[in-house]
Enzyme design. Sequence first.
Site, PDB file in Angstrom:
ATOM      1  N   ASP A  52       0.835  -1.209   0.000  1.00  0.00           N
ATOM      2  CA  ASP A  52       0.000   0.000   0.000  1.00  0.00           C
ATOM      3  C   ASP A  52       0.869   1.258   0.000  1.00  0.00           C
ATOM      4  O   ASP A  52       0.360   2.376  -0.124  1.00  0.00           O
ATOM      5  CB  ASP A  52      -1.016  -0.008   1.156  1.00  0.00           C
ATOM      6  N   SER A  53       2.203   1.082   0.067  1.00  0.00           N
ATOM      7  CA  SER A  53       3.111   2.217  -0.130  1.00  0.00           C
ATOM      8  C   SER A  53       2.936   2.806  -1.526  1.00  0.00           C
ATOM      9  O   SER A  53       3.405   3.910  -1.784  1.00  0.00           O
ATOM     10  CB  SER A  53       4.567   1.792   0.091  1.00  0.00           C
ATOM     11  N   ASP A  91      -0.810  -6.219  -0.471  1.00  0.00           N
ATOM     12  CA  ASP A  91      -1.233  -5.614   0.797  1.00  0.00           C
ATOM     13  C   ASP A  91      -2.740  -5.474   0.863  1.00  0.00           C
ATOM     14  O   ASP A  91      -3.361  -4.944  -0.069  1.00  0.00           O
ATOM     15  CB  ASP A  91      -0.632  -4.208   0.913  1.00  0.00           C
ATOM     16  N   LYS A 120      -0.898  -9.581   2.660  1.00  0.00           N
ATOM     17  CA  LYS A 120      -0.245  -9.126   3.892  1.00  0.00           C
ATOM     18  C   LYS A 120      -1.210  -8.191   4.612  1.00  0.00           C
ATOM     19  O   LYS A 120      -1.895  -7.401   3.977  1.00  0.00           O
ATOM     20  CB  LYS A 120       1.059  -8.393   3.566  1.00  0.00           C
ATOM     21  N   GLU A 122      -1.625  -5.783   8.464  1.00  0.00           N
ATOM     22  CA  GLU A 122      -0.895  -5.194   9.578  1.00  0.00           C
ATOM     23  C   GLU A 122      -1.583  -5.496  10.909  1.00  0.00           C
ATOM     24  O   GLU A 122      -2.816  -5.501  10.983  1.00  0.00           O
ATOM     25  CB  GLU A 122      -0.810  -3.674   9.391  1.00  0.00           C
ATOM     26  N   GLU A 189       8.787  -3.946  10.768  1.00  0.00           N
ATOM     27  CA  GLU A 189       9.160  -2.626  10.254  1.00  0.00           C
ATOM     28  C   GLU A 189       9.569  -1.699  11.394  1.00  0.00           C
ATOM     29  O   GLU A 189       8.817  -1.515  12.360  1.00  0.00           O
ATOM     30  CB  GLU A 189       7.979  -2.023   9.468  1.00  0.00           C
TER      31      GLU A 189
HETATM   32  O1  KIV Z   1       3.588  -1.179   1.552  1.00  0.00           O
HETATM   33  C1  KIV Z   1       4.789  -1.467   1.715  1.00  0.00           C
HETATM   34  O2  KIV Z   1       5.667  -1.092   0.914  1.00  0.00           O
HETATM   35  C2  KIV Z   1       5.164  -2.242   2.878  1.00  0.00           C
HETATM   36  C3  KIV Z   1       6.614  -2.423   3.163  1.00  0.00           C
HETATM   37  C4  KIV Z   1       7.143  -1.224   3.848  1.00  0.00           C
HETATM   38  C5  KIV Z   1       6.890  -3.657   3.921  1.00  0.00           C
HETATM   39  O3  KIV Z   1       4.316  -2.688   3.589  1.00  0.00           O
END
Ligand code: KIV
Length: 294
Positions: A52-53, A91, A120, A122, A189
């Site tokens: 989600d970055s 994500d 993934k 959180e 992280e």
């Molecule tokens: O979204 C992302 O890039 C991440 C990484 C920082 C692990 O979750």
Amino acid sequence: MTEPSAPPRKVTAPEVTAAKATDTPLVMVTAYDAPSARIVDAAGVDMILVGDSVAMTVLGYEDTLQVTTADIAHHVAAVARTRPRALVVADLPWMSYHVSTEDAVRNAATLIRAGASAVKLEGGRKRLDAVHAILDAEIPVMGHLGLTPQSFHAIGGFRVQGRDLEAAREIVDDAIALAEAGCFSIVLECVPDAVARLVTDSVAVPTIGIGAGRHCDGQVLVFHDLVGLENRIAPKFVRRYADLTADATAAVSRFADDVRGGRFPSSDETYHAADGVADALALYGGSTTEHAPV
Ligand code: KIV
């Protein structure tokens, strides 16, 4: 005649888990589109994270809270179309698994149908219901502990987590709970290296660190940080292996100079009409002479 070579076998989530027992650290890099997916896969990474970055690195948002499951699915599909060998992990964005386990499973399935092979999410023990429900739907889940950017407002910003004993214990207990629930690996992280080491020694699945020191079972970096496409902020854990922003800016400046100086396009970069056609066109008053010197 040579046989066409078989496509390389894809990395699987159980193989990632099994890599904990080897001495070779796992490598994960983000990608959000086909060109970056081709680059990271050609470089031989084990996992591609469609993170989600993407919100900040590609879509221009200030934080990760703005992206939806549909946004992530759009980017997953672009990555998956390149048929990478690496395991594609997607994500689950903020609010896609916070309201109900039904939402969590449905949104995870959307990302799998878009082309991911795992998701993934959180958070630790408070996300166990979502983890169990998604695993029950046969979808591999990667955990994410420490600095969890989706909790940005609740934790008061992007800051290192687990600095005091109590907070460190919470992270270790969360990691044990996620691993016991069946997560195939866990991202850590921005935690002190001693905390990452304790987590890594306490769980049977690989830890993948970002800003968590060297005692993890693998490392992940954001593609745009690694290649210098994102250079506005520089967290201390980022190592830049290229400066593509500078290279790309220089390339575009040279193009602009060439256009303005009449040096682009050259004759070689131009489609020319056959002689007779060019002459006939000239009869209608048009000029077939070239603007630019070769
Ligand atoms: O979204 C992302 O890039 C991440 C990484 C920082 C692990 O979750």
